[in-house]
Design a protein around this motif. Sequence first.
Motif, PDB file in Angstrom:
ATOM      1  N   LYS A 171      34.269  26.200  42.922  1.00 47.63           N
ATOM      2  CA  LYS A 171      35.350  25.299  42.696  1.00 47.63           C
ATOM      3  C   LYS A 171      36.644  26.157  42.254  1.00 47.63           C
ATOM      4  N   GLU A 172      36.629  27.231  41.399  1.00 57.47           N
ATOM      5  CA  GLU A 172      37.635  28.051  41.221  1.00 57.47           C
ATOM      6  C   GLU A 172      38.171  28.906  42.423  1.00 57.47           C
ATOM      7  N   GLY A 173      37.295  29.144  43.397  1.00 57.13           N
ATOM      8  CA  GLY A 173      37.770  29.981  44.243  1.00 57.13           C
ATOM      9  C   GLY A 173      38.723  28.976  45.313  1.00 57.13           C
ATOM     10  N   ILE A 174      38.139  27.787  45.604  1.00 54.70           N
ATOM     11  CA  ILE A 174      38.851  26.764  46.380  1.00 54.70           C
ATOM     12  C   ILE A 174      40.359  26.553  45.621  1.00 54.70           C
ATOM     13  N   PRO A 222      30.859  41.753  45.054  1.00 50.80           N
ATOM     14  CA  PRO A 222      30.606  41.727  43.613  1.00 50.80           C
ATOM     15  C   PRO A 222      31.380  40.757  42.700  1.00 50.80           C
ATOM     16  N   GLY A 223      32.456  40.484  43.176  1.00 49.64           N
ATOM     17  CA  GLY A 223      33.264  39.668  42.222  1.00 49.64           C
ATOM     18  C   GLY A 223      34.388  39.266  42.923  1.00 49.64           C
ATOM     19  N   SER A 224      35.470  38.560  41.992  1.00 53.20           N
ATOM     20  CA  SER A 224      36.653  38.082  42.865  1.00 53.20           C
ATOM     21  C   SER A 224      37.840  39.055  42.949  1.00 53.20           C
ATOM     22  N   SER A 225      37.443  40.159  42.138  1.00 51.83           N
ATOM     23  CA  SER A 225      38.722  41.296  42.527  1.00 51.83           C
ATOM     24  C   SER A 225      38.415  41.742  43.974  1.00 51.83           C
ATOM     25  N   PHE A 252      33.118  35.081  52.355  1.00 46.23           N
ATOM     26  CA  PHE A 252      32.712  35.668  51.327  1.00 46.23           C
ATOM     27  C   PHE A 252      31.602  35.276  50.784  1.00 46.23           C
ATOM     28  N   MET A 253      30.601  36.216  50.719  1.00 46.66           N
ATOM     29  CA  MET A 253      29.198  35.661  49.798  1.00 46.66           C
ATOM     30  C   MET A 253      29.038  36.706  48.847  1.00 46.66           C
TER      31      MET A 253
END
Length: 234
Positions: free
Chosen positions: A178-181, A151-154, A104-105
């Motif tokens: 950090k939050e993604g991990i 474009p975002g975490s959703s 994911f980029m």
Amino acid sequence: MLSLLQPYMPVIILIGELTILIAISIVILGFILLLLTAYAIKSGNILFPRFMRAGLLFLEGMMRGMFRLFGFEDSDFLRIIVTLQNTLNRKAFMAIPVTDRAVFMPQCLRSNACPAHLHDEGLKCRECGLCRVGEGKRFLELLGYRVFIVPGSSFIKRMIKRYRPRAIIGIGCLLEVKEGIEMSTQIDIIAMGVVNSSDGCVETSADWDQVYRIALLGVDPKKVPDEMKKYLEL
Ligand code: SF4
């Protein structure tokens, strides 16, 4: 009043002593974590990664304060957490076939003049050459990764639900990574993070060498396409 409390005095004193003992232990633990972190930042070596990750996350608020007190930036704290997570996840990540991995980029990596449009699964890069996203996407897909420019975490959550990767590489700014991990750990996905080398809202830059270095973990060198072989040396 005092006479009413008199029978409970031994218990009150015990609670007071225990509280002081716990407070002193937490401060000592904080100093040990600070020393280990300073050593890790200076040498690049991480000692006791499991202990460090648990301690830094458990005492996050206090540790951030101690970091600031001793002249470290908040970003140093976040960076070391990401490095710790990567170190601890490395072995499990290597064991997962590339076909079960996704990347994911963020779409902020693209050029301001990007001609691509947003679709249901993120930005459909046209590999126009105006930024390095096209090359990165091509290299990663050659290896067998599913690549999403989001474009975002959703979008990330939706793609994870749709394709159920067992491991992911998340590229982004420090806090996002950090939050993604942490989110991935909660849903049992092995995540490796790559922090952008330049941040902002537009035309950010990824640390592509690091992306490829992680992407090649656990990949049989014989199966690495010729144009990616140079990254095996990194
Ligand atoms: S390479 Fe892809 S993401 Fe970059 S500007 Fe071109 S179409 Fe957009």
